[in-house]
Design a protein around this motif. Structure first.
Motif, PDB file in Angstrom:
ATOM      1  N   GLU A  14      11.876  21.499  -5.683  1.00 19.73           N
ATOM      2  CA  GLU A  14      12.340  20.375  -4.861  1.00 19.73           C
ATOM      3  C   GLU A  14      13.021  19.298  -5.724  1.00 19.73           C
ATOM      4  O   GLU A  14      12.718  19.167  -6.914  1.00 19.73           O
ATOM      5  N   ALA A  15      13.875  18.519  -5.106  1.00 16.79           N
ATOM      6  CA  ALA A  15      14.541  17.414  -5.806  1.00 16.79           C
ATOM      7  C   ALA A  15      13.508  16.465  -6.414  1.00 16.79           C
ATOM      8  O   ALA A  15      12.462  16.212  -5.815  1.00 16.79           O
ATOM      9  N   ALA A  16      13.809  15.987  -7.599  1.00 17.47           N
ATOM     10  CA  ALA A  16      13.048  14.935  -8.282  1.00 17.47           C
ATOM     11  C   ALA A  16      11.665  15.348  -8.794  1.00 17.47           C
ATOM     12  O   ALA A  16      10.867  14.501  -9.190  1.00 17.47           O
ATOM     13  N   GLY A  18      11.295  16.984 -11.490  1.00 18.73           N
ATOM     14  CA  GLY A  18      11.377  16.873 -12.948  1.00 18.73           C
ATOM     15  C   GLY A  18      11.916  18.110 -13.656  1.00 18.73           C
ATOM     16  O   GLY A  18      11.676  18.294 -14.847  1.00 18.73           O
ATOM     17  N   GLN A  32      14.001  10.679 -20.108  1.00 22.64           N
ATOM     18  CA  GLN A  32      14.716   9.545 -19.513  1.00 22.64           C
ATOM     19  C   GLN A  32      13.985   9.099 -18.256  1.00 22.64           C
ATOM     20  O   GLN A  32      13.765   9.902 -17.352  1.00 22.64           O
ATOM     21  N   GLU A  33      13.641   7.815 -18.222  1.00 26.40           N
ATOM     22  CA  GLU A  33      12.853   7.263 -17.116  1.00 26.40           C
ATOM     23  C   GLU A  33      13.602   7.351 -15.782  1.00 26.40           C
ATOM     24  O   GLU A  33      12.995   7.608 -14.747  1.00 26.40           O
ATOM     25  N   LYS A  35      16.333   9.497 -14.597  1.00 25.79           N
ATOM     26  CA  LYS A  35      17.286  10.585 -14.744  1.00 25.79           C
ATOM     27  C   LYS A  35      18.023  10.786 -13.429  1.00 25.79           C
ATOM     28  O   LYS A  35      17.432  10.793 -12.357  1.00 25.79           O
ATOM     29  N   PRO A  37      20.037  12.669 -10.390  1.00 22.27           N
ATOM     30  CA  PRO A  37      19.897  14.005  -9.803  1.00 22.27           C
ATOM     31  C   PRO A  37      20.978  14.950 -10.330  1.00 22.27           C
ATOM     32  O   PRO A  37      22.104  14.540 -10.586  1.00 22.27           O
ATOM     33  N   THR A  38      20.606  16.209 -10.471  1.00 19.71           N
ATOM     34  CA  THR A  38      21.561  17.228 -10.905  1.00 19.71           C
ATOM     35  C   THR A  38      22.489  17.577  -9.746  1.00 19.71           C
ATOM     36  O   THR A  38      22.056  17.671  -8.601  1.00 19.71           O
ATOM     37  N   THR A  62      18.870  24.097 -11.925  1.00 20.58           N
ATOM     38  CA  THR A  62      19.534  23.968 -10.623  1.00 20.58           C
ATOM     39  C   THR A  62      19.269  22.593  -9.998  1.00 20.58           C
ATOM     40  O   THR A  62      18.349  21.881 -10.397  1.00 20.58           O
ATOM     41  N   ALA A  63      20.070  22.253  -8.996  1.00 21.33           N
ATOM     42  CA  ALA A  63      19.913  20.997  -8.259  1.00 21.33           C
ATOM     43  C   ALA A  63      18.926  21.220  -7.119  1.00 21.33           C
ATOM     44  O   ALA A  63      19.051  22.172  -6.366  1.00 21.33           O
ATOM     45  N   GLY A  64      17.968  20.319  -6.991  1.00 22.07           N
ATOM     46  CA  GLY A  64      16.934  20.494  -5.972  1.00 22.07           C
ATOM     47  C   GLY A  64      17.304  19.987  -4.597  1.00 22.07           C
ATOM     48  O   GLY A  64      16.662  20.350  -3.608  1.00 22.07           O
ATOM     49  N   GLN A  65      18.320  19.138  -4.525  1.00 20.39           N
ATOM     50  CA  GLN A  65      18.684  18.603  -3.207  1.00 20.39           C
ATOM     51  C   GLN A  65      19.054  19.750  -2.269  1.00 20.39           C
ATOM     52  O   GLN A  65      19.722  20.699  -2.660  1.00 20.39           O
ATOM     53  N   LYS A 120       4.522  16.182 -14.015  1.00 22.66           N
ATOM     54  CA  LYS A 120       4.120  14.765 -13.898  1.00 22.66           C
ATOM     55  C   LYS A 120       2.616  14.595 -14.089  1.00 22.66           C
ATOM     56  O   LYS A 120       1.981  13.727 -13.476  1.00 22.66           O
ATOM     57  N   LYS A 189       7.277  13.620 -19.454  1.00 25.00           N
ATOM     58  CA  LYS A 189       7.226  12.275 -20.053  1.00 25.00           C
ATOM     59  C   LYS A 189       6.500  12.280 -21.397  1.00 25.00           C
ATOM     60  O   LYS A 189       7.000  11.740 -22.379  1.00 25.00           O
TER      61      LYS A 189
HETATM   62  P1  GTP Z   1      17.126  17.224  -9.084  1.00 29.81           P
HETATM   63  O1  GTP Z   1      18.090  17.419 -10.201  1.00 29.81           O
HETATM   64  O2  GTP Z   1      17.613  16.268  -8.057  1.00 29.81           O
HETATM   65  O3  GTP Z   1      16.696  18.515  -8.466  1.00 29.81           O
HETATM   66  O4  GTP Z   1      15.787  16.553  -9.725  1.00 29.81           O
HETATM   67  P2  GTP Z   1      14.943  17.099 -10.975  1.00 29.81           P
HETATM   68  O5  GTP Z   1      13.891  18.034 -10.506  1.00 29.81           O
HETATM   69  O6  GTP Z   1      15.845  17.582 -12.050  1.00 29.81           O
HETATM   70  O7  GTP Z   1      14.163  15.783 -11.460  1.00 29.81           O
HETATM   71  P3  GTP Z   1      14.517  14.851 -12.709  1.00 29.81           P
HETATM   72  O8  GTP Z   1      14.232  15.567 -13.987  1.00 29.81           O
HETATM   73  O9  GTP Z   1      15.864  14.275 -12.526  1.00 29.81           O
HETATM   74  O10 GTP Z   1      13.384  13.738 -12.564  1.00 29.81           O
HETATM   75  C1  GTP Z   1      13.282  12.914 -11.408  1.00 29.81           C
HETATM   76  C2  GTP Z   1      12.569  11.616 -11.775  1.00 29.81           C
HETATM   77  O11 GTP Z   1      11.217  11.896 -12.154  1.00 29.81           O
HETATM   78  C3  GTP Z   1      13.215  10.898 -12.974  1.00 29.81           C
HETATM   79  O12 GTP Z   1      13.178   9.515 -12.735  1.00 29.81           O
HETATM   80  C4  GTP Z   1      12.312  11.255 -14.132  1.00 29.81           C
HETATM   81  O13 GTP Z   1      12.283  10.260 -15.130  1.00 29.81           O
HETATM   82  C5  GTP Z   1      10.946  11.409 -13.453  1.00 29.81           C
HETATM   83  N1  GTP Z   1      10.090  12.391 -14.139  1.00 29.81           N
HETATM   84  C6  GTP Z   1      10.405  13.663 -14.455  1.00 29.81           C
HETATM   85  N2  GTP Z   1       9.386  14.275 -15.071  1.00 29.81           N
HETATM   86  C7  GTP Z   1       8.392  13.361 -15.158  1.00 29.81           C
HETATM   87  C8  GTP Z   1       7.060  13.372 -15.695  1.00 29.81           C
HETATM   88  O14 GTP Z   1       6.559  14.365 -16.235  1.00 29.81           O
HETATM   89  N3  GTP Z   1       6.341  12.227 -15.565  1.00 29.81           N
HETATM   90  C9  GTP Z   1       6.830  11.102 -14.982  1.00 29.81           C
HETATM   91  N4  GTP Z   1       6.048  10.050 -14.913  1.00 29.81           N
HETATM   92  N5  GTP Z   1       8.070  11.054 -14.456  1.00 29.81           N
HETATM   93  C10 GTP Z   1       8.842  12.152 -14.545  1.00 29.81           C
END
Ligand code: GTP
Ligand code: MG
Length: 208
Positions: A14-16, A18, A32-33, A35, A37-38, A62-65, A120, A189
């Motif tokens: 899913e999107a976001a 990580g 990156q705090e 980041k 979306p891909t 891949t992009a989760g959106q 996370k 993180k």
């Molecule tokens: P899409 O590219 O949209 O599919 O999202 P994604 O799954 O690639 O997520 P992304 O890595 O862009 O992270 C989304 C948000 O979560 C960002 O603000 C990150 O900083 C945060 N994030 C990612 N991993 C962690 C983690 O392990 N811990 C915390 N606290 N935040 C995280």
């Protein structure tokens, strides 16, 4: 000197949750705090040194959106490995991970190595679980300041930033065992579990 064994690995989820952050941690040891979306997908490579071989991962992030869902088969087709990621603080992302696993098991290479990854881990402050490879020291008083987060908040966009665990580890592990998946919990993180994830996947890649 061995020639690296190239392995295509696709990240889904899913999107976001990580995905990009986990791969950034693995490839560059960075985080990156905020980041972005891909869009579509990103391609990165990183080597993993085992005793028996060097595995060069060719990673499709891949992009989760949801609007990008239909692109996924292009990336998981011919993949030898997949990491299906969810956010342990967001139950819906675990349901989405299960649906990705089903899709992979139906449509991807039948020998694909699949890892289920709860990311996370740093957002849940779990104490008293001796085995939970914590890097925290006794002097670490940071946790006390984090207590305000415990009930979570909802941003203007309606995104939950709840920091309590929503997916129990034993439930996810039981599902992974039943579905024949590797299972890990990680934090992009802090880096916890990230190298282990890719190393354990590398060990499962048949090389011959
Ligand atoms: P899409 O590219 O949209 O599919 O999202 P994604 O799954 O690639 O997520 P992304 O890595 O862009 O992270 C989304 C948000 O979560 C960002 O603000 C990150 O900083 C945060 N994030 C990612 N991993 C962690 C983690 O392990 N811990 C915390 N606290 N935040 C995280
Ligand atoms: Mg991404």
């Amino acid at each position: 000197q061995q020639k690296p064994f190239q392995t295509k690995l696709v990240l889904l989820g899913e999107a976001a949750v990580g995905k990009s952050s986990v791969v950034l941690r693995f490839v560059s040891n960075e985080f990156q705090e905020n980041k972005e979306p891909t869009i579509g997908a990103a391609f990165l490579t990183q080597k993993c040194r085992l005793d028996s071989a060097v595995i060069k991962f060719e990673i499709w992030d891949t992009a989760g959106q949801e609007r990008f869902h239909s692109l996924a088969p292009m990336y998981y087709r011919n993949a030898q490995a997949s990491a299906v990621i969810y956010d342990i603080t967001k139950a819906s992302s675990f349901e989405k991970a299960k649906s990705w696993v089903k899709e992979l098991q139906r449509q991807a290479n039948p020998n694909i190595v699949i890892a289920l990854v709860g990311n996370k881990l740093d957002l849940v402050a779990e104490t008293g679980s001796g085995k939970a490879a914590s890097t925290k020291t006794d002097e670490d008083d940071e946790e006390a300041d984090d207590d305000d987060d415990e009930n979570g908040t909802v941003t203007a966009e309606g995104q939950s930033t709840n920091s309590a665990r929503a997916v129990p580890k034993d439930e996810a592990k039981a599902y992974a065992d039943e579905a024949g998946l590797l299972f890990f919990e990680t934090s992009a993180k802090t880096g916890e579990g990230v190298v282990e994830l890719f190393t354990e996947v590398a060990k499962k890649i048949p090389i011959d």
